[in-house]
Design an enzyme around this catalytic site. Sequence first.
Site, PDB file in Angstrom:
ATOM      1  N   HIS A  72       0.825  -1.215   0.000  1.00 22.27           N
ATOM      2  CA  HIS A  72       0.000   0.000   0.000  1.00 22.27           C
ATOM      3  C   HIS A  72       0.854   1.258   0.000  1.00 22.27           C
ATOM      4  O   HIS A  72       1.993   1.268   0.486  1.00 22.27           O
ATOM      5  CB  HIS A  72      -0.933  -0.005   1.207  1.00 22.27           C
ATOM      6  CG  HIS A  72      -2.017  -1.031   1.107  1.00 22.27           C
ATOM      7  ND1 HIS A  72      -3.022  -1.130   2.037  1.00 22.27           N
ATOM      8  CD2 HIS A  72      -2.263  -2.000   0.186  1.00 22.27           C
ATOM      9  CE1 HIS A  72      -3.844  -2.108   1.696  1.00 22.27           C
ATOM     10  NE2 HIS A  72      -3.401  -2.661   0.576  1.00 22.27           N
ATOM     11  N   GLU A  74       0.731   4.012   1.704  1.00 24.12           N
ATOM     12  CA  GLU A  74       1.155   4.518   3.009  1.00 24.12           C
ATOM     13  C   GLU A  74       2.396   3.777   3.497  1.00 24.12           C
ATOM     14  O   GLU A  74       3.335   4.382   4.025  1.00 24.12           O
ATOM     15  CB  GLU A  74       0.038   4.360   4.047  1.00 24.12           C
ATOM     16  CG  GLU A  74      -1.249   5.078   3.703  1.00 24.12           C
ATOM     17  CD  GLU A  74      -2.268   4.201   2.985  1.00 24.12           C
ATOM     18  OE1 GLU A  74      -3.468   4.378   3.241  1.00 24.12           O
ATOM     19  OE2 GLU A  74      -1.863   3.347   2.156  1.00 24.12           O
ATOM     20  N   CYS A 100      -6.493   1.633   5.327  1.00 17.71           N
ATOM     21  CA  CYS A 100      -6.970   0.371   5.886  1.00 17.71           C
ATOM     22  C   CYS A 100      -6.435   0.239   7.319  1.00 17.71           C
ATOM     23  O   CYS A 100      -5.582   1.012   7.760  1.00 17.71           O
ATOM     24  CB  CYS A 100      -6.498  -0.806   5.026  1.00 17.71           C
ATOM     25  SG  CYS A 100      -4.727  -1.144   5.113  1.00 17.71           S
ATOM     26  N   CYS A 103      -2.529  -0.313   7.561  1.00 21.02           N
ATOM     27  CA  CYS A 103      -1.783   0.926   7.295  1.00 21.02           C
ATOM     28  C   CYS A 103      -1.963   1.914   8.448  1.00 21.02           C
ATOM     29  O   CYS A 103      -1.014   2.582   8.850  1.00 21.02           O
ATOM     30  CB  CYS A 103      -2.216   1.552   5.970  1.00 21.02           C
ATOM     31  SG  CYS A 103      -1.566   0.670   4.532  1.00 21.02           S
TER      32      CYS A 103
END
Length: 164
Positions: A72, A74, A100, A103
């Site tokens: 992801h 992040e 999410c 993260c």
Amino acid sequence: MSRDRIPWKQYFMMQALVIAQRSTCNRALVGSVIVKDDRMIATGYNGSVSGQPHCDDVGHLMVDGHCVRTIHSEMNSLIQCAKNGISTENTEIYVTYFPCFNCAKALVQAGIKKINYYYNYHDDPLTLELLRDKGVELEQVKLESKYFESLESHLKQAEDNDEA
């Protein structure tokens, strides 16, 4: 005559939206920018491990309804800081989608104090509870069309100058 400059929040969110265009997993084009003292210190987008196949090229690697081939945005931003020895303590992140749970845990642990997001995306109750408990500020940042219009006008003027 003074021109109306784009506010910092919208400036950083526009950067995240552009960075998202580098994503290599078309399930979600996500970009992020970590900011400290109104300066970008790292960026990230959804993508595979360096040197590994990309979803866009070979398809998704799905487990329990999630593509696990992708890191992801992040996490990629945080990893970039870690690799370069840049502290993320007391920073904020601008991310195109609400993070999410995994993260969010990493962002909290890394010292991110504010999460600015563009799209509401599965605002998980566990994520919201964690962020509230840890005192992480949340803000949805929207963009004003006048800044896009200003950019389009500037680009048109530059094209006209090139043709002259």
